[in-house]
Every structure is written in C-alpha cells, then in structure tokens.
Design a protein around this motif. Structure first.
Motif, PDB file in Angstrom:
ATOM      1  N   MET A  93     -11.163  -2.312   3.245  1.00  0.00           N
ATOM      2  CA  MET A  93     -10.419  -0.881   3.124  1.00  0.00           C
ATOM      3  C   MET A  93     -10.450   0.192   4.595  1.00  0.00           C
ATOM      4  N   ARG A 149     -14.177   3.390  -3.571  1.00  0.00           N
ATOM      5  CA  ARG A 149     -12.052   3.178  -3.880  1.00  0.00           C
ATOM      6  C   ARG A 149     -12.790   2.760  -5.635  1.00  0.00           C
ATOM      7  N   ALA A 165      -5.182  -2.618   4.386  1.00  0.00           N
ATOM      8  CA  ALA A 165      -6.260  -3.891   3.921  1.00  0.00           C
ATOM      9  C   ALA A 165      -5.968  -4.874   4.756  1.00  0.00           C
ATOM     10  N   CYS A 200      -3.106   3.732   5.659  1.00  0.00           N
ATOM     11  CA  CYS A 200      -3.785   3.283   4.789  1.00  0.00           C
ATOM     12  C   CYS A 200      -3.711   1.836   5.358  1.00  0.00           C
ATOM     13  N   ALA A 257      -3.291  -0.117  -4.115  1.00  0.00           N
ATOM     14  CA  ALA A 257      -2.540  -1.170  -3.887  1.00  0.00           C
ATOM     15  C   ALA A 257      -1.826  -2.688  -4.862  1.00  0.00           C
ATOM     16  N   TYR A 284      -6.961  -5.976   9.355  1.00  0.00           N
ATOM     17  CA  TYR A 284      -6.480  -5.311   8.769  1.00  0.00           C
ATOM     18  C   TYR A 284      -4.996  -5.558   8.739  1.00  0.00           C
ATOM     19  N   LEU A 293       1.066  -1.170  -0.390  1.00  0.00           N
ATOM     20  CA  LEU A 293      -0.173  -0.308   0.084  1.00  0.00           C
ATOM     21  C   LEU A 293       0.676   1.564   0.218  1.00  0.00           C
TER      22      LEU A 293
END
Length: 119
Positions: free
Chosen positions: A34, A72, A98, A96, A24, A106, A4
């Motif tokens: 996200m 997104r 994911a 950020c 990404a 995450y 990222l």
C-alpha cells in the motif's frame, strides 16, 4: 480488482496534523503493498510513503521522513497516513494505491483527497 476510497483531507494551518484514511475492498488486502502518493498543482505525482509488507517494511520520501507515518489495519482493510508538522509545500491531492510484486507495481488507485496547508 481492488477498490480504494480515500478520506480525511482538508484545510489545516502550517504545523498542524491530519490523518488520511484509505479503505480497500476486493482482492486480499493484507498481502498487497500500500502506498501514498501526492500531486501538487502543476507538478507530477510523487511518492510519499509505502508499506510493503503489512507494516514490516515501510519507506518514506525524504521530504516527509520524521513527519509522516504510514500504518495499516488489516482487520479493517484500511491504510492510514498520519501527517504531522505540516508545511505549505505538503499541499497536494493525496492518492492511495495498492500493488503487488516485489518491487510492487501499483495497479489500483483511489480518487484522491485534497490537503491544503495554509501558512
């Protein structure tokens, strides 16, 4: 693995706007949750916004509701955070992230982009 890279931070006056981007690469982007988080100097990292299912399920911290919008673009494997009506208290490093699963865990984080809001 997911990589990222955030961009779009900077210095803005109170009341102004910025749009952060997070590009990404790696594991399937469209199926990942996200999120955006932030960490102000001397404070713990806090949740800002999340898109858990390609725009179908979004969540926001109370402090940013009505001002920030997460979105997104799966074709570009990019998630955005549009920030309007910025306040000095929004000053922080924005990250950020994911993740996968429900609720998402995450696992992958970007390096962060700094946002400074002057009064």
């Amino acid at each position: 693995q997911v990589q990222l890279v955030e961009s779009g931070g900077g210095l803005v006056q109170a009341g102004g706007s910025l749009r952060l981007s997070c590009a990404a690469s790696g594991r399937t982007f469209s199926t990942s949750a996200m999120g955006w988080f932030r960490q102000a100097s001397g404070k713990e990292r806090e949740f800002v916004a999340a898109d858990r299912w390609s725009g179908g399920l979004t969540h926001y911290a109370d402090s940013v509701k009505g001002r920030f919008t997460i979105s997104r673009d799966n074709a570009r494997s990019t998630v955005y955070l549009k920030m309007n009506s910025l306040k000095p208290e929004d000053t922080a490093v924005y990250y950020c992230a994911a993740g996968f699963g429900s609720p998402p865990v995450y696992q992958y984080w970007g390096q962060g982009t700094e946002v400074t809001v002057s009064s």
